[in-house]
Design a protein around this motif. Structure first.
Motif, PDB file in Angstrom:
ATOM      1  N   LEU A  37      17.002   6.760 -23.795  1.00  0.00           N
ATOM      2  CA  LEU A  37      15.666   6.189 -23.767  1.00  0.00           C
ATOM      3  C   LEU A  37      15.700   4.975 -22.850  1.00  0.00           C
ATOM      4  CD1 LEU A  37      14.665   6.218 -27.553  1.00  0.00           C
ATOM      5  CD2 LEU A  37      13.874   7.780 -25.770  1.00  0.00           C
ATOM      6  N   SER A  38      14.637   4.787 -22.098  1.00  0.00           N
ATOM      7  CA  SER A  38      14.561   3.654 -21.180  1.00  0.00           C
ATOM      8  C   SER A  38      13.220   2.972 -21.336  1.00  0.00           C
ATOM      9  CB  SER A  38      14.750   4.108 -19.729  1.00  0.00           C
ATOM     10  OG  SER A  38      16.024   4.683 -19.535  1.00  0.00           O
ATOM     11  N   VAL A  39      13.200   1.696 -21.018  1.00  0.00           N
ATOM     12  CA  VAL A  39      11.975   0.908 -21.061  1.00  0.00           C
ATOM     13  C   VAL A  39      11.997  -0.052 -19.883  1.00  0.00           C
ATOM     14  CG1 VAL A  39      12.944  -0.904 -22.543  1.00  0.00           C
ATOM     15  CG2 VAL A  39      10.473  -0.511 -22.528  1.00  0.00           C
ATOM     16  N   ALA A  40      10.814  -0.371 -19.361  1.00  0.00           N
ATOM     17  CA  ALA A  40      10.712  -1.289 -18.228  1.00  0.00           C
ATOM     18  C   ALA A  40       9.372  -1.981 -18.280  1.00  0.00           C
ATOM     19  CB  ALA A  40      10.873  -0.538 -16.903  1.00  0.00           C
ATOM     20  N   GLY A  41       9.318  -3.141 -17.625  1.00  0.00           N
ATOM     21  CA  GLY A  41       8.055  -3.822 -17.456  1.00  0.00           C
ATOM     22  C   GLY A  41       7.307  -3.240 -16.270  1.00  0.00           C
ATOM     23  N   LEU A  42       6.008  -3.414 -16.259  1.00  0.00           N
ATOM     24  CA  LEU A  42       5.168  -2.931 -15.164  1.00  0.00           C
ATOM     25  C   LEU A  42       4.399  -4.109 -14.593  1.00  0.00           C
ATOM     26  CD1 LEU A  42       3.723   0.354 -16.673  1.00  0.00           C
ATOM     27  CD2 LEU A  42       4.908   0.203 -14.497  1.00  0.00           C
TER      28      LEU A  42
END
Length: 430
Positions: free
Chosen positions: A212-217
């Motif tokens: 699973l990955s998460v990032a800011g936009l």
């Protein structure tokens, strides 16, 4: 007969007896001839100009060849806009990493798509819509979404005056596209198994391979990408505050939270959670849990600080355990599918302020088939099973008048219509 002593021959004799005056005249004549004859210049201007022009031509030829080679390389890499179409220059795009989950790799995307395109039917509403492959805004502007498959969800990013669009699943996975205010489109993620957005449009989470990955936009780019190993069937399902909401197995009950900067997934009290539809202003999540006698889906407030433990449960309206739904921005109303009493399946408007007793639910319109867009005016838009638009007005529903479906004219049958979710305030839940 002459003799050798006479020193005479029959040929013309050289005159050796030269006077001084004759010698001086000869020398003066020689010098005067040398002065009269034009001498070659040490630096010939014409020759220099010709040679200089030749060198310039050779340098230009070499420079042209080099520029042609550089242009060929840049065009092959997708870094030069040679289409002649209006719009900002191409920018680098963050593309999903390899299938093992190494996300965040930077790579040039195909040239951004300008906003201009063929005319499409205009569908007017008070929310933005995606009709087929065209994003239609409330100002009757149309942006063609090239480079993306059928659209599944779309969301407005108010701070940056743009949109985020998620494709429907396909054999190649899902795609996340950024659409800027000037109409330029740019793919941010490709090939993901699942993609979810925070309600404020500032975060995105996805599954790729076994991670699973998460990032800011921000500014149409992904920043601060973080990944963690995930169970085999786990997929991101939304956001609760800054934590990623994870469904452990879409075929079974059970949710968990992942706080990217605090470690891996936190599994605990969320094993009985059936669905999560949003959050309240105080940070609690609104969902369904299996409760009551007999066991059935019941509304519950879930505490993120305690692993989604239910702090309040209310059984009343028969809500779908795994259907769409959304909480209004003020946290007062829930719109979700279910049945109120003996009525047929419908979208129900549930008053969340009545959770301390039997929740009050009213039929609000035909069943939901996808995303719900709550507006600041406390109305809700969605698409029903026949592809019609439904506008839910609170005052009319509270007066006992359920909303009807409005067919979309000027659109080919079977064209998919998606309402664009409005941007929630910063920190809102997904």
């Amino acid at each position: 007969m002459p003799t050798p002593a006479d020193n005479r021959t029959t040929a013309r004799e050289r005159q050796l007896d030269v006077t001084r005056d004759e010698l001086e005249r000869a020398v003066r004549e020689t010098f005067s001839r040398q002065v009269a004859a034009p001498r070659p210049l040490a630096a010939d201007p014409a020759g220099l100009a010709i040679r200089r022009a030749g060198r310039i031509r050779r340098r230009r030829a070499l420079a042209g060849t080099a520029l042609a080679g550089v242009a060929t390389v840049l065009i092959g890499a997708g870094m030069v806009n040679v289409s002649g179409q209006a719009g900002p220059p191409a920018t680098d795009t963050v593309v999903l990493g390899d299938p093992r989950g190494a996300a965040g790799r930077t790579s040039p995307d195909p040239l951004p798509t300008p906003s201009t395109g063929p005319a499409r039917p205009v569908v007017r509403s008070t929310v933005d819509l995606v009709v087929g492959d065209v994003l239609t805004t409330t100002r009757d502007r149309q942006i063609v979404l090239t480079g993306i498959a059928s659209v599944d969800r779309a969301q407005r990013v108010r701070d940056e005056e743009g949109w985020l669009v998620v494709s429907a699943p396909s054999a190649a996975g899902r795609t996340l596209m950024s659409v800027r205010a000037d109409g330029t489109t740019q793919r941010l993620l490709v090939g993901a198994q699942a993609i979810v957005l925070a309600a404020d449009g500032r975060q995105v989470a996805w599954r790729d391979g076994d991670h699973l990955s998460v990032a800011g936009l921000t500014g149409g780019k992904l920043i601060a990408v973080t990944s963690t190993p995930a169970p085999a069937a786990a997929v991101p399902a939304g956001f609760v505050g800054d934590a990623v909401l994870v469904r452990l197995d879409p075929a079974r009950p059970g949710y968990a939270l992942w706080r990217p900067f605090a470690g891996g997934l936190t599994t605990g009290a969320g094993r009985d959670v059936l669905a999560v539809h949003g959050t309240l202003p105080d940070g609690q999540a609104v969902g369904l849990v299996s409760a009551g006698t007999p066991r059935r889906p019941c509304l519950a407030l879930l505490d993120p600080a305690r692993g989604l433990a239910a702090t309040r449960t209310a059984c009343g309206p028969a809500l779908d355990a795994d259907g769409p739904g959304a909480v209004s921005a003020d946290g007062r109303w829930l719109l979700a599918n279910g049945r109120a009493g003996s009525s047929a399946a419908a979208a129900l408007l549930v008053d969340l302020s009545t959770l301390d007793r039997t929740p009050v639910a009213r039929p609000a319109g035909p069943p939901l088939t996808g995303a719900v867009s709550w507006t600041p005016a406390q109305t809700a838009w969605y698409v029903d099973g026949r592809g019609g638009l439904v506008l839910v007005r609170l005052d009319r529903v509270l007066a006992g008048e359920a909303a009807g479906s409005t067919p979309v004219t000027g659109v080919k049958p079977g064209t998919r219509i998606v309402v664009v979710a409005d941007a929630a305030p910063a920190g809102g839940a997904g």
